[in-house]
Design a protein around this motif. Sequence first.
Motif: not given
Length: 496
Positions: A75-77, A85-94, A313-318, A448-451
């Motif tokens: 619901g957030d990703i 930050n693209s350093k791991t592949g967790h939830f990257d497809g979502i 490697n997920f964080s609050p967006s800018p 706006e998605v995929y920062a």
Amino acid sequence: MFKNMKKNILNACVLLALGCGFSGCGNSFLETDYYKGIDVDAGLSTVDNISTALNGTYYNLYYYYFAGNYAISIGDIPTDISYWNSKTGHFDGIYQFTFTDTDTYLKNIWEYGYKTADNAARIIEGAPAIYESSTAEEKAVLDRNMAEAYALRGYAQLLLTNIYAHQVKVNGTDFSSEPGIVIIDKPIEALAQVSRSTVGQSYEAVLSDFKNAISHFDAAGGDRGQLLYFNKAAVYGLLARTYLYLENWDEAMTYAQKALDEAGITSLTYKKESYRALYNGGESNSESLFALAITETQNWSANSCGTLWSTYNFSPSPKLQSLYGENDCRTSLIEWDATSSLTVPVFKSGKFSHASGNSAYGTNYIVNAPEMFLIIAEANLKSSNGSLSNAQNALLTVAKRNADITSVSDLPATSEALMSFIKDERARELFQEGLRLYDLRRWDEDAEVYAYSAPNVMYTYTNYKISNLLFPIPSAEINSGFGVEQNDWMGTLPKK
């Protein structure tokens, strides 16, 4: 999923042996004496067995495939408030909107959502069979167990509907006739043919379960009075959330206030130190109405939400960071690891940071008082029975997290401007609670998605009509041939 429905209520002890930081089997929460599970045909014949089966149902809810991580994180990703930050592949497809119908996260959410709903349905069906022959004390326990089972099923089916179906209402437009979920109104046996109900019918089932939960809590003489089990305040809160999604503003206001009254909450925390202390773990959050039983001894380790929002490697967006004022107490949770840089941020997990310093121990606070105040504020703006001043007063309770806001005079004075403020306030307050996607969809935001390109505020997709987004039903379910039809999801993905 439906070809694999089992008669065993749970096999939790086998799962507990997977090395996720759990202790051995026993009588404590989320554990069971029944090493091989409880057989529905013969096992739900005592109050103790039904209570044990209920613990197993909580376990399915709490598992990291479902509310323990994936069903909340989704619901957030894929929204404007997260950054990868693209350093791991967790939830990257979502996150990147490159998922397919074989996506592992979507498959696991589906599986454990239906395990939760089906197991709860077995308790709901099994408990009445021994009710009349039980003592008054046992009847109270059975009513409480049924109340919690109804709440578990209702919440599981609300999550499943939001994730796998169209948003029921989008800024006044009704999508209740669109395909919904397979409603578990009674246990589904192995190899049974099933079909999807409509979104409207799915929501009716959710509301019915929550209202039945309240009725059984009343019959039991109350709930357990514990944060880690479903209780009346939490169910009132979920009714408020459900009615908000249905744009039934008056009912949303009513149940949000009932949730606050039941919990005895009239104000929130406003100092940075006390706000941080809400997220020390376990029952530390005095503003929460229901939380999962994730602790230092019961947690998902590398599969936890805290790990996802830190080393994975997920964080609050800018964009989200820019929404907080300098004197907002919520910024006390926005901290960065020593390895973090402006271009490759590494978060310290925020609401999952936990006092021990181990982010895997941070729990999910599922239903919380601030959301109720925000529901009351929004519903007052939208309802013909509401008022701007009532909306401002409810909003102020949350907005005062920013110390620069002290009275309603510091809030917007028009309905349009106040609604814009509420949207930003929900982003600020509900970050990491898994509600942003459904907010963007129901408001019909051009999202706006995929920062990318931190620390700049840049997005791969802009002006995305996210209200159309559909996630696919897992291909394994479709290919099993038991009646579930696929969403027409590919055309709803964002395009450059």
